[in-house]
Design a protein around this motif. Structure first.
Motif, PDB file in Angstrom:
ATOM      1  N   GLY A  59       0.774  -1.223   0.000  1.00 43.88           N
ATOM      2  CA  GLY A  59       0.000   0.000   0.000  1.00 43.88           C
ATOM      3  C   GLY A  59       0.808   1.277   0.000  1.00 43.88           C
ATOM      4  N   GLY A  60       2.133   1.171   0.003  1.00 42.03           N
ATOM      5  CA  GLY A  60       2.988   2.351  -0.003  1.00 42.03           C
ATOM      6  C   GLY A  60       3.832   2.432  -1.257  1.00 42.03           C
ATOM      7  N   ARG A  61       4.586   3.524  -1.372  1.00 36.73           N
ATOM      8  CA  ARG A  61       5.431   3.747  -2.536  1.00 36.73           C
ATOM      9  C   ARG A  61       6.834   4.128  -2.084  1.00 36.73           C
ATOM     10  NH1 ARG A  61       4.768   9.140  -6.131  1.00 36.73           N
ATOM     11  NH2 ARG A  61       5.303   9.968  -4.060  1.00 36.73           N
ATOM     12  N   ALA A  62       7.826   3.514  -2.725  1.00 34.48           N
ATOM     13  CA  ALA A  62       9.226   3.896  -2.523  1.00 34.48           C
ATOM     14  C   ALA A  62       9.822   4.188  -3.891  1.00 34.48           C
ATOM     15  CB  ALA A  62      10.005   2.779  -1.839  1.00 34.48           C
ATOM     16  N   ARG A  63      10.627   5.251  -3.953  1.00 34.27           N
ATOM     17  CA  ARG A  63      11.238   5.631  -5.225  1.00 34.27           C
ATOM     18  C   ARG A  63      12.736   5.349  -5.211  1.00 34.27           C
ATOM     19  NH1 ARG A  63       8.218  11.389  -6.258  1.00 34.27           N
ATOM     20  NH2 ARG A  63       8.449  11.532  -4.001  1.00 34.27           N
ATOM     21  N   TYR A  64      13.225   4.889  -6.353  1.00 29.41           N
ATOM     22  CA  TYR A  64      14.623   4.490  -6.491  1.00 29.41           C
ATOM     23  C   TYR A  64      15.227   5.126  -7.736  1.00 29.41           C
ATOM     24  CZ  TYR A  64      13.411   0.770  -3.176  1.00 29.41           C
ATOM     25  OH  TYR A  64      12.980   0.068  -2.082  1.00 29.41           O
ATOM     26  N   LEU A  65      16.538   5.312  -7.676  1.00 30.86           N
ATOM     27  CA  LEU A  65      17.300   5.707  -8.857  1.00 30.86           C
ATOM     28  C   LEU A  65      17.837   4.452  -9.534  1.00 30.86           C
ATOM     29  CD1 LEU A  65      18.809   7.907 -10.584  1.00 30.86           C
ATOM     30  CD2 LEU A  65      20.762   7.509  -9.048  1.00 30.86           C
ATOM     31  N   VAL A  66      17.548   4.303 -10.824  1.00 32.68           N
ATOM     32  CA  VAL A  66      18.132   3.243 -11.640  1.00 32.68           C
ATOM     33  C   VAL A  66      18.722   3.895 -12.868  1.00 32.68           C
ATOM     34  CG1 VAL A  66      17.742   1.105 -12.910  1.00 32.68           C
ATOM     35  CG2 VAL A  66      16.423   1.561 -10.828  1.00 32.68           C
ATOM     36  N   VAL A  67      20.023   3.749 -13.058  1.00 33.15           N
ATOM     37  CA  VAL A  67      20.699   4.280 -14.246  1.00 33.15           C
ATOM     38  C   VAL A  67      20.924   3.105 -15.185  1.00 33.15           C
ATOM     39  CG1 VAL A  67      22.648   5.618 -15.121  1.00 33.15           C
ATOM     40  CG2 VAL A  67      21.807   6.019 -12.796  1.00 33.15           C
ATOM     41  N   ILE A  68      20.279   3.146 -16.340  1.00 31.41           N
ATOM     42  CA  ILE A  68      20.354   2.010 -17.258  1.00 31.41           C
ATOM     43  C   ILE A  68      21.261   2.309 -18.436  1.00 31.41           C
ATOM     44  CG2 ILE A  68      18.095   1.094 -16.610  1.00 31.41           C
ATOM     45  CD1 ILE A  68      17.002   2.288 -19.264  1.00 31.41           C
ATOM     46  N   GLY A  69      21.926   1.261 -18.893  1.00 30.13           N
ATOM     47  CA  GLY A  69      22.639   1.296 -20.166  1.00 30.13           C
ATOM     48  C   GLY A  69      21.814   0.565 -21.210  1.00 30.13           C
ATOM     49  N   LEU A  70      21.942   0.985 -22.450  1.00 29.00           N
ATOM     50  CA  LEU A  70      21.183   0.390 -23.557  1.00 29.00           C
ATOM     51  C   LEU A  70      22.135   0.029 -24.685  1.00 29.00           C
ATOM     52  CD1 LEU A  70      18.301   3.038 -23.754  1.00 29.00           C
ATOM     53  CD2 LEU A  70      18.147   0.772 -22.726  1.00 29.00           C
ATOM     54  N   CYS A  71      22.004  -1.187 -25.183  1.00 30.24           N
ATOM     55  CA  CYS A  71      22.751  -1.591 -26.359  1.00 30.24           C
ATOM     56  C   CYS A  71      21.826  -2.433 -27.231  1.00 30.24           C
ATOM     57  CB  CYS A  71      24.020  -2.361 -26.000  1.00 30.24           C
ATOM     58  SG  CYS A  71      23.732  -3.923 -25.156  1.00 30.24           S
ATOM     59  N   ALA A  72      22.233  -2.661 -28.488  1.00 28.30           N
ATOM     60  CA  ALA A  72      21.436  -3.508 -29.362  1.00 28.30           C
ATOM     61  C   ALA A  72      21.302  -4.898 -28.749  1.00 28.30           C
ATOM     62  CB  ALA A  72      22.078  -3.589 -30.746  1.00 28.30           C
ATOM     63  N   LYS A  73      20.149  -5.521 -28.951  1.00 25.07           N
ATOM     64  CA  LYS A  73      19.888  -6.830 -28.367  1.00 25.07           C
ATOM     65  C   LYS A  73      20.976  -7.823 -28.780  1.00 25.07           C
ATOM     66  CE  LYS A  73      16.410 -10.453 -27.960  1.00 25.07           C
ATOM     67  NZ  LYS A  73      15.079 -10.945 -28.401  1.00 25.07           N
ATOM     68  N   GLY A  74      21.527  -8.526 -27.772  1.00 20.79           N
ATOM     69  CA  GLY A  74      22.566  -9.510 -28.035  1.00 20.79           C
ATOM     70  C   GLY A  74      23.961  -8.937 -28.128  1.00 20.79           C
ATOM     71  N   ARG A  75      24.119  -7.621 -27.926  1.00 23.87           N
ATOM     72  CA  ARG A  75      25.445  -6.991 -28.085  1.00 23.87           C
ATOM     73  C   ARG A  75      26.048  -6.576 -26.740  1.00 23.87           C
ATOM     74  NH1 ARG A  75      26.433  -5.168 -33.270  1.00 23.87           N
ATOM     75  NH2 ARG A  75      28.536  -4.855 -32.434  1.00 23.87           N
ATOM     76  N   LEU A  76      25.491  -7.057 -25.639  1.00 19.84           N
ATOM     77  CA  LEU A  76      26.052  -6.711 -24.341  1.00 19.84           C
ATOM     78  C   LEU A  76      27.410  -7.376 -24.161  1.00 19.84           C
ATOM     79  CD1 LEU A  76      25.486  -5.275 -21.601  1.00 19.84           C
ATOM     80  CD2 LEU A  76      24.564  -7.452 -20.777  1.00 19.84           C
ATOM     81  N   ARG A  77      28.408  -6.588 -23.733  1.00 16.23           N
ATOM     82  CA  ARG A  77      29.747  -7.126 -23.549  1.00 16.23           C
ATOM     83  C   ARG A  77      29.751  -8.201 -22.468  1.00 16.23           C
ATOM     84  NH1 ARG A  77      30.686  -1.663 -22.987  1.00 16.23           N
ATOM     85  NH2 ARG A  77      31.804  -1.885 -21.004  1.00 16.23           N
ATOM     86  N   ASP A  78      30.604  -9.217 -22.649  1.00 14.39           N
ATOM     87  CA  ASP A  78      30.623 -10.368 -21.748  1.00 14.39           C
ATOM     88  C   ASP A  78      30.857  -9.954 -20.294  1.00 14.39           C
ATOM     89  OD1 ASP A  78      30.165 -12.039 -23.873  1.00 14.39           O
ATOM     90  OD2 ASP A  78      32.261 -12.667 -24.091  1.00 14.39           O
ATOM     91  N   GLU A  79      31.722  -8.961 -20.075  1.00 12.53           N
ATOM     92  CA  GLU A  79      32.047  -8.583 -18.702  1.00 12.53           C
ATOM     93  C   GLU A  79      30.885  -7.888 -17.990  1.00 12.53           C
ATOM     94  OE1 GLU A  79      33.896  -5.275 -21.341  1.00 12.53           O
ATOM     95  OE2 GLU A  79      33.509  -7.447 -21.417  1.00 12.53           O
ATOM     96  N   LEU A  80      29.814  -7.548 -18.745  1.00 15.19           N
ATOM     97  CA  LEU A  80      28.653  -6.897 -18.155  1.00 15.19           C
ATOM     98  C   LEU A  80      27.455  -7.835 -18.039  1.00 15.19           C
ATOM     99  CD1 LEU A  80      28.866  -3.461 -20.018  1.00 15.19           C
ATOM    100  CD2 LEU A  80      29.562  -3.956 -17.666  1.00 15.19           C
TER     101      LEU A  80
END
Length: 476
Positions: A59-80
């Motif tokens: 019944g309550g709300r909490a707000r968060y900071l999320v900083v997202i990175g975006l890349c083409a699907k399937g192109r995420l570097r292995d270390e990430l």
């Protein structure tokens, strides 16, 4: 919910900084979505967006900071791969979304923006206006693995960037108090911050809100908890030796830490408003302590035998006739919030309790509240290594002696450096200690049940009762 919101609803509860663990997520809503140097992948690298995410639970709300990175699907570097959030359609294209704070290619963008002081737009990057050396860039970041409620990045051996995950509207006390202490040898120098606007609680328009702070990196710093735990371990190896005669005696450091704490309190009193609590406000504070006690007893029956002693301490506190000065204080003070450098003790993390609204954390309080928090931390440092030990009964008096020895040293150092003498304010200090211990009982019952005996045994000792660990039923 959108595809991205559905991904976040599954991903966020698994993160160590998420405050709502154990409660079902009813709804996730992205309230703000701001590009940082390009929202979509391009020739210069992945896209980056700052999200203000509202999570609805119970019944309550909490707000968060999320900083997202975006890349083409399937192109995420292995270390990430470990920080992937998932794949979804954004802007008509398939994207892989991930936690950008783990990507040095993107976090370098944040550092460069702060260095430039990019102060316009929905996400604003600020440098301190005071004359200072230019902020260096070009360093790769590493995520500090010890963080829990926030995410801290270390850039080389120059800076740390603390990102505040749980968001409350307004100026974060960590930035406010560190700016007030800028130039003090007892605080890490701030260099800049990041802010954006979020809606004020209860309406009333948007409020500039601190979401990250860039600060000096402290070389050769050792965590106060680690130093204290090492001293306790040395003493346990020589249980018949008085704490002051053991090889790893911590009392000298405790005394110096008390002096550093007093210096910080005095500096904050000079830089920020102070006040004196009225008798009515004092009674209100005692009533709040009593209410927390009632809540804790309902959830942890093992606290019930000490309820009368705790209430009596709060009643004594409410009847204190001497004026009680209040000022800005640390607010969540313990051995994990201080580090020992080659120049001495430095205090960190002035944000207070992240689960409490900023407006409440910014209220003046008695310096004795911080002192009580540190005294409770000495007790934790002394006792936590006994849990599960076959020698627990034999070590219990040793632990009590270590805590008492270092409590006395800390208080002596605090008073000698010009702070109020804790021994002359025993009624107030006892009430704050009890209140902190009650908070610890609730925390341990919900998060670390095996540690519940630490605050319960402390309360039993302060109340002059048998050890709580001998008579504690499990929490409800």
């Amino acid at each position: 919910m959108t595809q991205l919101e559905e991904l976040l609803a599954r991903w966020m509860p698994r993160q160590r900084w998420f405050a709502g663990k154990g409660a079902p997520v009813e709804r996730v809503l992205i309230e703000r979505e701001h590009p940082i140097g390009g929202a979509d992948p391009g020739p210069h690298g992945p896209g980056m967006r700052a999200l203000v995410v509202a999570v609805h639970q119970r019944g309550g709300r909490a707000r968060y900071l999320v900083v997202i990175g975006l890349c083409a699907k399937g192109r995420l570097r292995d270390e990430l791969a470990h920080c992937a959030i998932g794949a979804c359609t954004l802007g008509g294209a398939q994207r892989t979304v991930y936690d950008a704070l783990h990507d040095p290619e993107l976090t370098g963008r944040l550092l460069r923006c702060i260095a430039r002081g990019a102060g316009t737009g929905p996400v604003r990057f600020r440098r301190l206006p005071e004359p200072a050396e230019p902020i260096a860039t070009g360093m790769r970041s590493l995520v500090h693995t010890g963080e829990q409620s926030n995410t801290t990045l270390v850039f080389g051996e120059r800076y740390v960037l603390k990102t505040f995950r749980r968001l409350w509207p307004g100026l974060n006390p960590d930035l406010e108090l560190n700016r007030a202490l800028s130039g003090s040898p007892y605080a890490a120098r701030p260099h800049g911050w990041i802010e954006l606007d979020i809606e004020a609680d209860g309406g009333g328009g948007e409020v500039p809100t601190t979401v990250a702070m860039l600060q000096q990196y402290l070389r050769s710093a050792t965590d106060g908890w680690v130093l204290a735990a090492t001293s306790v371990r040395d003493l346990y190896a020589e249980p018949g030796t008085p704490p002051g005669e053991a090889g790893g005696d911590f009392a000298g450091e405790a005394e110096r830490l008390g002096a550093a704490t007093a210096e910080v309190h005095r500096a904050l009193a000079r830089a920020l408003p102070t006040d004196v609590l009225s008798p009515g406000a004092l009674r209100g504070l005692a009533d709040a302590m009593a209410h927390r006690l009632e809540t804790a007893v309902e959830q942890v029956p093992g606290l019930a035998p000490y309820q009368d002693a705790l209430r009596a301490a709060y009643d004594d506190f409410a009847r204190v006739e001497a004026p009680l000065p209040v000022q800005r204080v640390h607010g969540d003070y313990h051995l994990g919030q201080v580090v020992r450098t080659d120049r001495g003790w430095v205090l960190l993390d002035f944000e207070g309790e992240p689960a409490v609204p900023v407006a409440e954390r910014r209220r003046p309080s008695s310096p004795l509240r911080d002192i009580a928090g540190m005294l409770r931390s000495f007790d934790y440092a002394a006792r936590h290594q006994m849990i599960g030990s076959a020698d627990e009964e034999a070590l219990a008096p040793v632990a009590r002696a270590w805590a008492r020895h270092n409590r006395d040293a800390f208080c002596a150092g605090y008073a000698a450096a010009g702070g109020i003498d804790p021994e002359k304010h025993a009624v107030v200090l006892r009430a704050f200690e009890y209140d902190k211990a009650v908070y610890e009982v609730l925390y341990e019952a919900h998060n670390r049940p095996t540690w519940l005996r630490i605050p319960l045994d402390s309360i039993a000792s302060l109340a002059g009762s048998p050890r709580a660990s001998e008579r504690t039923p499990p929490p409800r």
